[in-house]
Design a protein around this motif. Structure first.
Motif, PDB file in Angstrom:
ATOM      1  N   PHE A 161       0.845  -1.200   0.000  1.00  0.00           N
ATOM      2  CA  PHE A 161       0.000   0.000   0.000  1.00  0.00           C
ATOM      3  C   PHE A 161       0.872   1.237   0.000  1.00  0.00           C
ATOM      4  CE2 PHE A 161      -2.599  -3.353   1.686  1.00  0.00           C
ATOM      5  CZ  PHE A 161      -3.825  -3.127   1.074  1.00  0.00           C
ATOM      6  N   LEU A 162       0.600   2.096  -0.940  1.00  0.00           N
ATOM      7  CA  LEU A 162       1.328   3.363  -1.043  1.00  0.00           C
ATOM      8  C   LEU A 162       0.733   4.344  -0.038  1.00  0.00           C
ATOM      9  CD1 LEU A 162       3.337   5.093  -2.724  1.00  0.00           C
ATOM     10  CD2 LEU A 162       1.416   5.635  -4.219  1.00  0.00           C
ATOM     11  N   LEU A 163       1.580   4.986   0.771  1.00  0.00           N
ATOM     12  CA  LEU A 163       1.100   5.862   1.834  1.00  0.00           C
ATOM     13  C   LEU A 163       1.848   7.191   1.800  1.00  0.00           C
ATOM     14  CD1 LEU A 163       1.586   3.184   4.656  1.00  0.00           C
ATOM     15  CD2 LEU A 163      -0.552   3.632   3.428  1.00  0.00           C
ATOM     16  N   PRO A 164       1.160   8.290   2.092  1.00  0.00           N
ATOM     17  CA  PRO A 164       1.901   9.557   2.182  1.00  0.00           C
ATOM     18  C   PRO A 164       2.847   9.535   3.384  1.00  0.00           C
ATOM     19  CG  PRO A 164      -0.489   9.941   2.306  1.00  0.00           C
ATOM     20  CD  PRO A 164      -0.283   8.455   2.284  1.00  0.00           C
ATOM     21  N   ASP A 165       2.384   8.950   4.505  1.00  0.00           N
ATOM     22  CA  ASP A 165       3.195   8.950   5.727  1.00  0.00           C
ATOM     23  C   ASP A 165       2.724   7.775   6.589  1.00  0.00           C
ATOM     24  OD1 ASP A 165       4.392   9.302   8.155  1.00  0.00           O
ATOM     25  OD2 ASP A 165       3.830  11.408   8.364  1.00  0.00           O
ATOM     26  N   PRO A 256       9.082   5.088   4.707  1.00  0.00           N
ATOM     27  CA  PRO A 256       7.948   5.820   5.312  1.00  0.00           C
ATOM     28  C   PRO A 256       6.718   5.893   4.405  1.00  0.00           C
ATOM     29  CG  PRO A 256       9.985   7.135   5.355  1.00  0.00           C
ATOM     30  CD  PRO A 256      10.209   6.004   4.398  1.00  0.00           C
ATOM     31  N   HIS A 257       6.819   5.372   3.184  1.00  0.00           N
ATOM     32  CA  HIS A 257       5.741   5.581   2.211  1.00  0.00           C
ATOM     33  C   HIS A 257       5.020   4.313   1.774  1.00  0.00           C
ATOM     34  CE1 HIS A 257       6.916   9.661   2.268  1.00  0.00           C
ATOM     35  NE2 HIS A 257       8.158   9.338   1.934  1.00  0.00           N
ATOM     36  N   PHE A 258       5.193   3.265   2.533  1.00  0.00           N
ATOM     37  CA  PHE A 258       4.402   2.067   2.223  1.00  0.00           C
ATOM     38  C   PHE A 258       4.370   1.159   3.444  1.00  0.00           C
ATOM     39  CE2 PHE A 258       8.519   0.070   1.789  1.00  0.00           C
ATOM     40  CZ  PHE A 258       8.301  -1.271   2.048  1.00  0.00           C
ATOM     41  N   PHE A 259       3.434   0.264   3.445  1.00  0.00           N
ATOM     42  CA  PHE A 259       3.547  -0.954   4.248  1.00  0.00           C
ATOM     43  C   PHE A 259       2.847  -2.063   3.501  1.00  0.00           C
ATOM     44  CE2 PHE A 259       0.152   1.018   7.300  1.00  0.00           C
ATOM     45  CZ  PHE A 259      -0.894   0.681   6.458  1.00  0.00           C
ATOM     46  N   CYS A 260       3.092  -3.284   3.944  1.00  0.00           N
ATOM     47  CA  CYS A 260       2.395  -4.427   3.370  1.00  0.00           C
ATOM     48  C   CYS A 260       1.391  -4.931   4.396  1.00  0.00           C
ATOM     49  CB  CYS A 260       3.361  -5.556   3.015  1.00  0.00           C
ATOM     50  SG  CYS A 260       4.444  -5.117   1.660  1.00  0.00           S
ATOM     51  N   VAL A 261       0.177  -5.149   3.939  1.00  0.00           N
ATOM     52  CA  VAL A 261      -0.863  -5.806   4.747  1.00  0.00           C
ATOM     53  C   VAL A 261      -1.239  -7.025   3.927  1.00  0.00           C
ATOM     54  CG1 VAL A 261      -3.122  -5.573   5.818  1.00  0.00           C
ATOM     55  CG2 VAL A 261      -1.603  -3.578   5.678  1.00  0.00           C
ATOM     56  N   GLU A 262      -0.900  -8.203   4.429  1.00  0.00           N
ATOM     57  CA  GLU A 262      -0.853  -9.410   3.598  1.00  0.00           C
ATOM     58  C   GLU A 262      -1.848 -10.448   4.108  1.00  0.00           C
ATOM     59  OE1 GLU A 262       3.327 -10.580   3.815  1.00  0.00           O
ATOM     60  OE2 GLU A 262       3.869  -8.476   4.037  1.00  0.00           O
TER      61      GLU A 262
END
Ligand SMILES: O=P(O)(O)OC[C@H]1O[C@@H](O)[C@H](O)[C@@H](O)[C@@H]1O
Length: 289
Positions: A161-165, A256-262
């Motif tokens: 997931f692309l995230l601003p912060d 700081p601009h992504f994480f994975c939720v799997e």
């Protein structure tokens, strides 16, 4: 044309690449579909968020929705997270527009001599992807065509997931779940709150999570609802500054601009009897706050 093409499978990266080919223009996603893509971290790795992306058809693509199968994480000397994400998949039905303007494609992966050197089973994976204005459906079937041999497998959608912060995001759906924290020597804990945050190196395997996770403050300040079926577990991962350096194709500025939720089946493998088919699904919806 596309029917005989094979593509390395990180779901939407592939769909995006296929759909942007000139001869696929008549089925290219609409602009609104592409907007939907950019809310997830799904488009080409050659974006400004993917400074060190490798597209060599051997290295797994760290973006999109890589398919982890038939093994999650370390697997002796075999490919980490299994082989499905580095195989070339058959495009069974190339992207085409549905009546309501969504784009649908069906991909297939079957065993080969190469896969059998790691996992000596005959199998077929079918992946149906539907990309709409505000949703992305990923349906997977695992079929065991053998007349007499069962097999056990892990299956997980390693969604980026692309995230601003990342520090401003929350993920719901974890209350009361036990989880294994890989960053703390695989110790097991219980999550007391429904909502979790990612503010440090995180690599947790949550068991028996809710069927719905809501990710707040994703790209554009929108929320994303992840609805899963037949995926009891959820892995949450971000390498943070500590370990981002260990990933040659992730730039240090990217964590700081992504994480994975799997969403997956990883705490307990799925056992599939001869002739049977296992189905699981994930739908991502873009929702207003
Ligand atoms: O870089 P890869 O192979 O895609 O793996 C990234 C991460 O994927 C997560 O699913 C694992 O829990 C982590 O341990 C791993 O580091």
């Amino acid at each position: 044309m596309l029917h005989n093409r094979r593509i390395t499978c990180s779901v939407v990266t592939s769909l995006y690449r296929v759909a942007r080919r000139p001869y696929a223009l008549q089925v290219a996603p609409s602009i609104s579909c592409l907007n939907c893509l950019t809310l997830f971290r799904l488009a080409s790795r050659r974006t400004r968020h993917d400074k060190k992306a490798v597209f060599d058809d051997k290295t797994p693509i760290l973006g999109g929705v890589p398919i982890v199968f038939p093994h999650f994480a370390d697997w002796e000397e075999k490919p980490f997270h299994g082989f499905a994400r580095v195989c070339r998949w058959l495009v069974e039905k190339p992207p085409s527009k549905t009546e309501n303007g969504d784009v649908r494609a069906v991909l297939k992966l079957m065993d080969t001599a190469w896969t059998r050197q790691f996992w000596d089973y005959t199998f077929s994976l079918t992946l149906e992807v539907v990309l709409g204005q505000n949703h992305l459906v990923t349906d997977i079937s695992v079929h065991n065509p053998s007349p007499k041999q069962s097999f056990a497998f892990d299956l997980l959608l390693h969604t980026y997931f692309l995230l601003p912060d990342v520090t401003k995001c929350e993920i719901s759906g974890f209350k009361g779940c036990s989880y294994v924290d890989k960053t703390q020597n695989f110790q097991e804990f219980t999550q007391n709150t429904d909502v979790i945050t990612v503010r440090k190196y995180t690599d947790n395997i949550y068991k028996d999570t809710a069927e719905t996770h809501v990710i707040s403050n994703a790209s554009g300040g929108k929320s994303i609802k992840l609805v899963k079926s037949n995926y009891p577990d959820t892995v949450v991962w971000n390498p943070w500054a500590d370990t981002v350096k260990n990933f040659p194709d992730l730039d240090e500025s990217e964590y700081p601009h992504f994480f994975c939720v799997e969403a997956g089946n990883v705490a307990k493998p799925v056992l599939l009897a001869p002739g049977k088919t296992f189905k699981a699904s994930q739908v991502l919806h873009v929702i207003d706050k």
